[in-house]
Design a protein around this motif. Sequence first.
Motif, PDB file in Angstrom:
ATOM      1  N   TRP A 190       0.825  -1.220   0.000  1.00 49.52           N
ATOM      2  CA  TRP A 190       0.000   0.000   0.000  1.00 49.52           C
ATOM      3  C   TRP A 190       0.860   1.272   0.000  1.00 49.52           C
ATOM      4  CZ3 TRP A 190      -4.682   0.008  -1.559  1.00 49.52           C
ATOM      5  CH2 TRP A 190      -5.562   1.044  -1.239  1.00 49.52           C
TER       6      TRP A 190
ATOM      7  N   ARG B 286       0.790   3.399  -6.113  1.00 57.21           N
ATOM      8  CA  ARG B 286      -0.379   2.564  -5.796  1.00 57.21           C
ATOM      9  C   ARG B 286      -1.303   2.402  -7.000  1.00 57.21           C
ATOM     10  NH1 ARG B 286      -3.532   4.949  -0.914  1.00 57.21           N
ATOM     11  NH2 ARG B 286      -1.540   4.512   0.126  1.00 57.21           N
TER      12      ARG B 286
ATOM     13  N   LEU C 234      -2.562  -1.100  -8.787  1.00 59.28           N
ATOM     14  CA  LEU C 234      -3.992  -1.433  -8.908  1.00 59.28           C
ATOM     15  C   LEU C 234      -4.376  -1.613 -10.377  1.00 59.28           C
ATOM     16  CD1 LEU C 234      -5.478   1.083  -6.270  1.00 59.28           C
ATOM     17  CD2 LEU C 234      -5.301  -1.411  -6.020  1.00 59.28           C
TER      18      LEU C 234
ATOM     19  N   LEU D  74      -6.638  -9.596  -5.188  1.00 56.19           N
ATOM     20  CA  LEU D  74      -5.625  -8.631  -4.761  1.00 56.19           C
ATOM     21  C   LEU D  74      -5.470  -8.710  -3.252  1.00 56.19           C
ATOM     22  CD1 LEU D  74      -3.949  -5.914  -5.282  1.00 56.19           C
ATOM     23  CD2 LEU D  74      -6.094  -4.743  -4.759  1.00 56.19           C
ATOM     24  N   HIS D  75      -4.229  -8.836  -2.770  1.00 57.28           N
ATOM     25  CA  HIS D  75      -3.932  -8.698  -1.346  1.00 57.28           C
ATOM     26  C   HIS D  75      -3.045  -7.470  -1.181  1.00 57.28           C
ATOM     27  CE1 HIS D  75      -4.628 -13.103   0.172  1.00 57.28           C
ATOM     28  NE2 HIS D  75      -5.638 -12.646  -0.534  1.00 57.28           N
ATOM     29  N   ALA D  76      -3.548  -6.467  -0.475  1.00 59.85           N
ATOM     30  CA  ALA D  76      -2.757  -5.256  -0.241  1.00 59.85           C
ATOM     31  C   ALA D  76      -2.477  -5.120   1.243  1.00 59.85           C
ATOM     32  CB  ALA D  76      -3.501  -4.030  -0.756  1.00 59.85           C
ATOM     33  N   ASN D  77      -1.223  -4.823   1.568  1.00 58.14           N
ATOM     34  CA  ASN D  77      -0.806  -4.626   2.960  1.00 58.14           C
ATOM     35  C   ASN D  77      -0.039  -3.321   3.094  1.00 58.14           C
ATOM     36  OD1 ASN D  77      -1.360  -7.297   4.504  1.00 58.14           O
ATOM     37  ND2 ASN D  77      -0.465  -7.984   2.578  1.00 58.14           N
ATOM     38  N   PRO D  78      -0.102  -2.696   4.275  1.00 55.91           N
ATOM     39  CA  PRO D  78       0.707  -1.498   4.488  1.00 55.91           C
ATOM     40  C   PRO D  78       2.195  -1.831   4.376  1.00 55.91           C
ATOM     41  CG  PRO D  78      -0.890  -1.796   6.267  1.00 55.91           C
ATOM     42  CD  PRO D  78      -0.872  -3.062   5.465  1.00 55.91           C
TER      43      PRO D  78
ATOM     44  N   PHE E  54       2.939 -13.550   6.694  1.00 57.08           N
ATOM     45  CA  PHE E  54       1.754 -14.414   6.575  1.00 57.08           C
ATOM     46  C   PHE E  54       1.293 -14.569   5.133  1.00 57.08           C
ATOM     47  CE2 PHE E  54      -1.197 -11.010   5.862  1.00 57.08           C
ATOM     48  CZ  PHE E  54      -0.880  -9.974   6.737  1.00 57.08           C
ATOM     49  N   GLU E  55       1.726 -13.675   4.237  1.00 59.73           N
ATOM     50  CA  GLU E  55       1.335 -13.835   2.832  1.00 59.73           C
ATOM     51  C   GLU E  55       2.022 -15.051   2.189  1.00 59.73           C
ATOM     52  OE1 GLU E  55      -1.048 -12.542   1.276  1.00 59.73           O
ATOM     53  OE2 GLU E  55      -1.512 -10.632   2.230  1.00 59.73           O
TER      54      GLU E  55
ATOM     55  N   TRP F 126     -14.280  -5.872  -6.586  1.00 60.08           N
ATOM     56  CA  TRP F 126     -13.653  -5.004  -7.596  1.00 60.08           C
ATOM     57  C   TRP F 126     -14.682  -4.375  -8.537  1.00 60.08           C
ATOM     58  CZ3 TRP F 126      -9.149  -3.049  -6.965  1.00 60.08           C
ATOM     59  CH2 TRP F 126      -8.402  -2.544  -8.029  1.00 60.08           C
TER      60      TRP F 126
ATOM     61  N   PHE G 154     -10.458   1.519   3.299  1.00 60.50           N
ATOM     62  CA  PHE G 154      -9.291   0.725   3.716  1.00 60.50           C
ATOM     63  C   PHE G 154      -8.141   1.648   4.102  1.00 60.50           C
ATOM     64  CE2 PHE G 154      -5.202  -1.275   2.455  1.00 60.50           C
ATOM     65  CZ  PHE G 154      -5.158  -2.265   3.426  1.00 60.50           C
TER      66      PHE G 154
ATOM     67  N   LYS H   5      -3.283  -4.267   8.607  1.00 61.10           N
ATOM     68  CA  LYS H   5      -4.553  -4.342   7.868  1.00 61.10           C
ATOM     69  C   LYS H   5      -4.244  -4.891   6.496  1.00 61.10           C
ATOM     70  CE  LYS H   5      -4.253   0.539   6.404  1.00 61.10           C
ATOM     71  NZ  LYS H   5      -4.931   1.859   6.345  1.00 61.10           N
ATOM     72  N   THR H   6      -5.137  -5.742   5.989  1.00 58.31           N
ATOM     73  CA  THR H   6      -4.937  -6.337   4.669  1.00 58.31           C
ATOM     74  C   THR H   6      -6.210  -6.203   3.860  1.00 58.31           C
ATOM     75  OG1 THR H   6      -3.411  -7.976   5.607  1.00 58.31           O
ATOM     76  CG2 THR H   6      -4.242  -8.404   3.398  1.00 58.31           C
ATOM     77  N   LEU H   7      -6.058  -5.703   2.645  1.00 58.17           N
ATOM     78  CA  LEU H   7      -7.174  -5.608   1.701  1.00 58.17           C
ATOM     79  C   LEU H   7      -7.208  -6.863   0.843  1.00 58.17           C
ATOM     80  CD1 LEU H   7      -9.264  -3.799   0.008  1.00 58.17           C
ATOM     81  CD2 LEU H   7      -7.280  -3.202  -1.391  1.00 58.17           C
ATOM     82  N   HIS H   8      -8.371  -7.506   0.753  1.00 56.02           N
ATOM     83  CA  HIS H   8      -8.575  -8.580  -0.223  1.00 56.02           C
ATOM     84  C   HIS H   8      -9.622  -8.105  -1.220  1.00 56.02           C
ATOM     85  CE1 HIS H   8      -7.097 -12.322   2.250  1.00 56.02           C
ATOM     86  NE2 HIS H   8      -6.227 -11.338   2.236  1.00 56.02           N
ATOM     87  N   ALA H   9      -9.227  -7.978  -2.484  1.00 57.49           N
ATOM     88  CA  ALA H   9     -10.170  -7.555  -3.525  1.00 57.49           C
ATOM     89  C   ALA H   9     -10.362  -8.678  -4.525  1.00 57.49           C
ATOM     90  CB  ALA H   9      -9.655  -6.304  -4.224  1.00 57.49           C
TER      91      ALA H   9
END
Lengths: 243, 243
Positions: free
Chosen positions: A192, A199, A203, A216-220, A229-230, B192, B206, B214-218
């Motif tokens: 992120w 970004r 995307l 999509l997996h987005a992390n800070p 963990f990914e 999405w 998010f 924090k993790t986004l799953h799209a």
Amino acid sequence: MRFISRTSSDGVTEQLFILGEIPGVLWTPEDAAGARPLILMGHGGGQHKKAPGIVARARRFVTEGGFAVVAVDAPNHGDRPKTEEFAEVVARLRAGMAAGEDVAPHLATMHTFLAGHAVPEWQAVLTAVQELDVVGAGPVGYFGMSMGCGLGVPFVAAEPRVRAAVLGLLGVDGLAEAAARVTVPVRFLLQWDDDKVPRAQGLALFDALGSADKTLHANPGDHGEIPEFETGSSLRFFARHLG
Amino acid sequence: MRFISRTSSDGVTEQLFILGEIPGVLWTPEDAAGARPLILMGHGGGQHKKAPGIVARARRFVTEGGFAVVAVDAPNHGDRPKTEEFAEVVARLRAGMAAGEDVAPHLATMHTFLAGHAVPEWQAVLTAVQELDVVGAGPVGYFGMSMGCGLGVPFVAAEPRVRAAVLGLLGVDGLAEAAARVTVPVRFLLQWDDDKVPRAQGLALFDALGSADKTLHANPGDHGEIPEFETGSSLRFFARHLG
């Protein structure tokens, strides 16, 4: 395909090999017998087949998933000679970075330059590795972040033996057309706060993928800070699609 | 807290209860004894505590994770009376939709209206449920999509007993300030091609979350089309943070 060395530790056998001019490494479960799903792992720019991140991930895939994993030195990387043409591409990239230019077009130029060699090389490596009893002609996945994604997108688009891919850490520049031809399930990792890939460009690459099944997996965090963990999550993704 | 019914099937015990004016349901493993992690599950707009999606997810959380799960009818939903004030808010939302207006501000108004009641209700339910032997004062998670997210963000921000949350399917309108006060680990689900929540607004929610983890799953697809595999992934997320 010529094997150079074979060592085992903590349940993982590591074999270095050469295929033509391509140095590679194959990891399998110690004492493995018979066919198993195979993961091809593409390293990042400036890295090599045994970069720490590659080795750590490969060992987990072998011990926790029972996969075979292969990595090779990309053209002009690792143990391979660097061509003058590549040195010029890199020099232009570095000059652009120093001048504060948008790096994305330079990266895209470099990846396109390398992909012309890397795609047929991965195909040859895949064919050779699948002839081994411990791998066989089973399902194949591809894992590649950053440059490993830049070379992976055209490879996965071109290679029907690849049935699932984990990609990410890269923007859409130069890849939209190939991404649209990717149709296998894709896990896409995005950081992120990526300091190298804006970004919106990351995307947009996820958006451009032709796959109906893509997540999509987005992390800070920065480019290099994908949470540990990914790795387990990628492993379960491959197990689900190649198991 | 008054229990109304108790039934068991396929390893899951379901108990309907009333706490004050709040109708709720508690799912636990059949023959469970002793404390366990608890998941509070907030339903979507127009739905109720036993909507099919809630029940299916709750049963998986109980059987695969050993969790206790609680759902309640949100104010003005399910078995609860609808106030005139709420009817007016809904009428304005529907008129806005019919007129092709941006729905987000209307949704935000509705959620803010409901949250004033829902947040203290969830806190009272949590206190009551934690007094049961089969739940106890162990770790607590919150799961809520869409309206369940709109009411969940202020709840999770206000309630220190909640240690992890799965949120999503909603935009940032009206929630930025509360989202910034959320600091526990969050999994955020975004569709999405959501026909109800513009992509940029979901990404902005998010982004607004204050959590370092924090993790986004799209995933591709409409508002209601979260893939089934995200249920298992949410379960592992809660197990990792509450286990």
